[in-house]
Design a protein around this motif. Structure first.
Motif, PDB file in Angstrom:
ATOM      1  N   ALA A 243      12.256  24.155 -11.876  1.00  0.00           N
ATOM      2  CA  ALA A 243      13.646  24.621 -11.768  1.00  0.00           C
ATOM      3  C   ALA A 243      13.789  26.069 -12.214  1.00  0.00           C
ATOM      4  N   PHE A 244      12.689  26.790 -12.266  1.00  0.00           N
ATOM      5  CA  PHE A 244      12.701  28.110 -12.900  1.00  0.00           C
ATOM      6  C   PHE A 244      13.675  29.092 -12.240  1.00  0.00           C
ATOM      7  N   ASN A 245      13.673  29.153 -10.904  1.00  0.00           N
ATOM      8  CA  ASN A 245      14.572  30.102 -10.226  1.00  0.00           C
ATOM      9  C   ASN A 245      16.038  29.742 -10.457  1.00  0.00           C
ATOM     10  N   THR A 246      16.332  28.439 -10.378  1.00  0.00           N
ATOM     11  CA  THR A 246      17.708  28.002 -10.635  1.00  0.00           C
ATOM     12  C   THR A 246      18.132  28.374 -12.046  1.00  0.00           C
ATOM     13  N   ASN A 247      17.256  28.071 -13.013  1.00  0.00           N
ATOM     14  CA  ASN A 247      17.608  28.346 -14.410  1.00  0.00           C
ATOM     15  C   ASN A 247      17.820  29.837 -14.667  1.00  0.00           C
ATOM     16  N   CYS A 248      16.970  30.672 -14.055  1.00  0.00           N
ATOM     17  CA  CYS A 248      17.144  32.121 -14.228  1.00  0.00           C
ATOM     18  C   CYS A 248      18.520  32.547 -13.694  1.00  0.00           C
ATOM     19  N   ALA A 249      18.881  32.018 -12.518  1.00  0.00           N
ATOM     20  CA  ALA A 249      20.171  32.386 -11.928  1.00  0.00           C
ATOM     21  C   ALA A 249      21.321  31.890 -12.807  1.00  0.00           C
ATOM     22  N   LEU A 250      21.206  30.675 -13.319  1.00  0.00           N
ATOM     23  CA  LEU A 250      22.261  30.133 -14.181  1.00  0.00           C
ATOM     24  C   LEU A 250      22.402  30.969 -15.452  1.00  0.00           C
TER      25      LEU A 250
ATOM     26  N   GLU B 219      17.752  26.354  -3.800  1.00  0.00           N
ATOM     27  CA  GLU B 219      17.056  25.982  -2.545  1.00  0.00           C
ATOM     28  C   GLU B 219      15.603  26.432  -2.578  1.00  0.00           C
ATOM     29  N   LYS B 220      15.398  27.614  -3.143  1.00  0.00           N
ATOM     30  CA  LYS B 220      14.023  28.116  -3.259  1.00  0.00           C
ATOM     31  C   LYS B 220      13.188  27.142  -4.106  1.00  0.00           C
ATOM     32  N   ASP B 221      13.762  26.703  -5.242  1.00  0.00           N
ATOM     33  CA  ASP B 221      13.045  25.744  -6.100  1.00  0.00           C
ATOM     34  C   ASP B 221      12.766  24.444  -5.354  1.00  0.00           C
ATOM     35  N   VAL B 222      13.763  23.971  -4.618  1.00  0.00           N
ATOM     36  CA  VAL B 222      13.597  22.696  -3.894  1.00  0.00           C
ATOM     37  C   VAL B 222      12.518  22.850  -2.823  1.00  0.00           C
ATOM     38  N   ASP B 223      12.547  23.981  -2.122  1.00  0.00           N
ATOM     39  CA  ASP B 223      11.505  24.237  -1.110  1.00  0.00           C
ATOM     40  C   ASP B 223      10.114  24.234  -1.740  1.00  0.00           C
TER      41      ASP B 223
ATOM     42  N   GLU C 242      24.516  32.630  -4.944  1.00  0.00           N
ATOM     43  CA  GLU C 242      23.221  33.088  -5.463  1.00  0.00           C
ATOM     44  C   GLU C 242      22.502  31.939  -6.188  1.00  0.00           C
ATOM     45  N   ILE C 243      23.280  31.182  -6.959  1.00  0.00           N
ATOM     46  CA  ILE C 243      22.663  30.100  -7.740  1.00  0.00           C
ATOM     47  C   ILE C 243      22.132  29.002  -6.807  1.00  0.00           C
TER      48      ILE C 243
ATOM     49  N   ILE D 220      12.546  15.708  -6.898  1.00  0.00           N
ATOM     50  CA  ILE D 220      13.270  16.669  -6.052  1.00  0.00           C
ATOM     51  C   ILE D 220      14.771  16.381  -6.088  1.00  0.00           C
ATOM     52  N   ASP D 221      15.107  15.103  -6.133  1.00  0.00           N
ATOM     53  CA  ASP D 221      16.529  14.761  -6.220  1.00  0.00           C
ATOM     54  C   ASP D 221      17.142  15.268  -7.535  1.00  0.00           C
ATOM     55  N   ARG D 222      16.404  15.113  -8.615  1.00  0.00           N
ATOM     56  CA  ARG D 222      16.926  15.591  -9.905  1.00  0.00           C
ATOM     57  C   ARG D 222      17.044  17.115  -9.916  1.00  0.00           C
ATOM     58  N   LEU D 223      16.138  17.754  -9.231  1.00  0.00           N
ATOM     59  CA  LEU D 223      16.113  19.211  -9.180  1.00  0.00           C
ATOM     60  C   LEU D 223      17.247  19.798  -8.339  1.00  0.00           C
ATOM     61  N   TYR D 224      17.630  19.068  -7.290  1.00  0.00           N
ATOM     62  CA  TYR D 224      18.609  19.563  -6.317  1.00  0.00           C
ATOM     63  C   TYR D 224      19.991  19.721  -6.956  1.00  0.00           C
ATOM     64  N   LEU D 225      20.612  20.867  -6.703  1.00  0.00           N
ATOM     65  CA  LEU D 225      21.935  21.116  -7.271  1.00  0.00           C
ATOM     66  C   LEU D 225      23.016  20.855  -6.205  1.00  0.00           C
TER      67      LEU D 225
END
Lengths: 420, 420
Positions: free
Chosen positions: A154-161, A53-57, A47-48, A69-74
């Protein structure tokens, strides 16, 4: 606007209330919470990473820079690193409850200076999503509640985290509000966080110049800046060329995009004719763009670009280096005082009295004798973790580990003493 | 306005430059400077007291309050105290150069964490002219340059005092700019001082609520507030009445106008019927105006005024006390958390587990068990001096002595180490 303001204030109040519950937990309970958070993150990996991926897209669609984008990518690898970092924090000793000092007064009062949590810490940061987990873990471990304002991208990633962090806290029966994410990407939330006097005890902004400036300009509460590093290496006339070369290459090339990388090389004029060609060759082999003062160009010709005044105060964060030839130690010190950012500066020399003068006169968080500036780091210093590198002088300077996320209080034991 | 802005900036630049010279002086040289300052002050006593008379006359003509005129007045006795305080500072050990920690890393790097001056400190304060000499001496002793912005009403006194400080520094061959007085009473100078990023390293405002708020609202540099003390004494159900009575009288009456005096008394309901009459009698004998909650009035009738909501959050700084009857320890803690100012709070009890709970749950700079809140003071804590009492949690909390006016740097000794 009123709504957002009320929303931020109520969020901070919840976090502040939770900080009091948190302060009453044992270090063991907090460690259990951190372990549970790790388990929840692990079980929600897909899920995270999907949220990421959504944030990166979105970032790609918005044409954000490849570096961002590289810094954002998990991704799998970095997600693993994030879990490992969390696990490492679990096994660090708790900084809490330490009796820093203890003494008895002639009137019989016993005074104990005790290490305690700061309370509620606000972290305002940019794209890298690992900061969300790292900061939460470090704040919890040091007994602090934390309110996070991550990067918009990074909002979607952060919410999931943070969902997983909450699940972990619930599992460990720790108040969930101890970690709260500002649930909006509205930029106004930053000035609003900056004015939560009485609720947020400390703000730590981590990011670029603009972010830091926004926070400093609006803050009505204490701030510890994690700002830029314009780091210098000064190669003294009595330097070992071997040491100098390897330190210069390391400080510039090993990881140029970080704050403890060298941005300006100062070379003593007595050795410049010999050392400059050597170092220019090696740096250019590694693809470093060189900007020198006129004296450098006199020696090396057009292999260097002429530096302008702005270069001396620029944090390139890239494979670019400015080089200046200085008359002597004093000119090196004067240059660093004028252009440096009080972060990390090194002297390379075999002359101990020159070294001592440099080490004491340069007012930077870390000063080095015959070592690379790249060592200014919580892990390299042996703190076992770091929330960042303070470029301030108040409370914490240089690498900030768990201790630096605490404060103290005085507990005074009497038997009826009054003041006369 | 432009002129004033340039004037303040140039003043701060001179002070900042001097801070670098100061940082290179030995503690002994600084002590000689302090002794010379004392001699110059002593020899200029008449001029200084004359300047003070002028300020006092102006204050009277301007119809300032008797309390303010009293704080402004210097006179022979207070001048002697001021010299004595300066002499005491000379004989305190220097905080500078202390190796706070030292360790070796597996790669051979030796890291020393060394105590160093902060740099340039700005002190913004109100009427009492002894602060001018006190602050200058404490900043110099801790290796810091200082820029002083004293009260408008004390301007002539402060100019005369700083003239003598400069004469002393000259005599000791220490850079005069290490102590600079803002040479204007223009109120705009305060916001201007607050925005000297890169020059002033720390602002310490000392004074009333308005002054603190002005500084906090304008500051773009770190601030350590010396703000109000809403201090509580909680008399627990297991308190010794003797201890409780003497602590309450001391905390309220010994010097009501200072920040560590008690403003609210909390009494456990189990002992209130017995203890309240006792303490009301003694407080009223000493002329204290009492404002109680309805439960107090139920016991004591109209001997107390009914307190309103505002009373619980008021720093009276006067012979006025609010009294509340609480159900138990938890209600006392809740009340202090809601209304206190995290300064100094005390519990009186013979029950050690109640005491420990109070001491750990109350998040104040100083918490007391069976002792008066009046002990929160640099001298009473044994620091030998104090520049004030921080009500912040960052860097320094509670009484600030010489150590709290320093920061640290890391000096790292290598033999060619690079990061891999």
């Amino acid at each position: 606007m009123k709504d957002l303001s009320e929303q931020i204030q109520s969020l901070c109040r919840r976090a502040k209330d939770s900080s009091r519950l948190l302060a009453e937990l044992s270090p063991k309970t907090i460690d259990c919470g951190l372990i549970a958070i790790g388990e929840e993150l692990f079980s929600k990996k897909h899920e995270i990473l999907e949220a990421n991926e959504k944030d990166v897209d979105n970032a790609k669609k918005a044409n954000l820079s490849p570096a961002l984008i590289d810094r954002l990518y998990l991704g799998e690898k970095r997600f693993g690193d994030l879990l490992k970092a969390l696990e490492d924090i679990v096994y660090l000793p708790s900084p809490l409850g330490e009796v820093i000092e203890e003494w008895k007064r002639p009137n019989g009062l016993l005074i104990k200076k005790i290490r305690v949590p700061i309370g509620l810490i606000g972290i305002i940061y940019e794209s890298r999503p690992n900061v969300t987990v790292d900061s939460s873990a470090l704040c919890l471990k040091s007994g602090n509640a934390v309110i996070l304002r991550g990067g918009t991208e990074a909002f979607n990633t952060n919410c999931a985290l943070v969902d997983s962090i909450h699940a972990g806290l619930r599992k460990a029966r720790i108040v969930e509000d101890a970690v709260l994410l500002v649930p909006t990407t509205d930029r106004q939330s930053i000035p609003l966080l900056c004015s939560q006097q009485g609720l947020i005890d400390l703000l730590i902004p981590r990011g670029g110049k603009n972010l830091i400036e926004t926070v400093v300009n609006h803050a009505k509460i204490p701030v510890i800046k994690h700002s830029q590093g314009i780091c210098h290496v000064y190669v003294h006339c009595d330097a070992s060329f071997d040491k100098a070369l390897s330190i210069v290459l390391n400080a510039k090339c090993q990881r140029p995009a970080v704050c403890n990388a060298m941005e300006t090389l100062l070379i003593d004029e007595k050795i410049a004719p010999d050392f400059l060609p050597l170092v220019v060759n090696e740096l250019q082999k590694r693809g470093v763009e060189l900007r020198g003062d006129q004296n450098c160009l006199n020696i090396m010709g057009d292999r260097l670009i002429l530096a302008d005044e702005e270069d001396w105060s620029t944090e390139y964060l890239d494979l670019i280096l400015s080089i200046k030839i200085v008359k002597n130690l004093q000119e090196a010190i004067d240059h660093i005082r004028k252009h440096g950012s009080n972060h990390s500066d090194a002297i390379v020399t075999e002359d101990s009295s020159a070294a001592e003068a440099f080490l004491h006169k340069i007012d930077s968080a870390a000063v080095y004798w015959n070592a690379s500036t790249r060592f200014t780091d919580g892990f390299e210093f042996g703190f076992g973790a770091e929330i960042g590198i303070s470029t301030d002088k108040i409370h914490a300077r240089g690498p900030m580990g768990l201790k630096e996320l605490t404060t103290y209080k005085y507990i005074v034991y009497g038997n009826g003493q009054i003041r006369t």
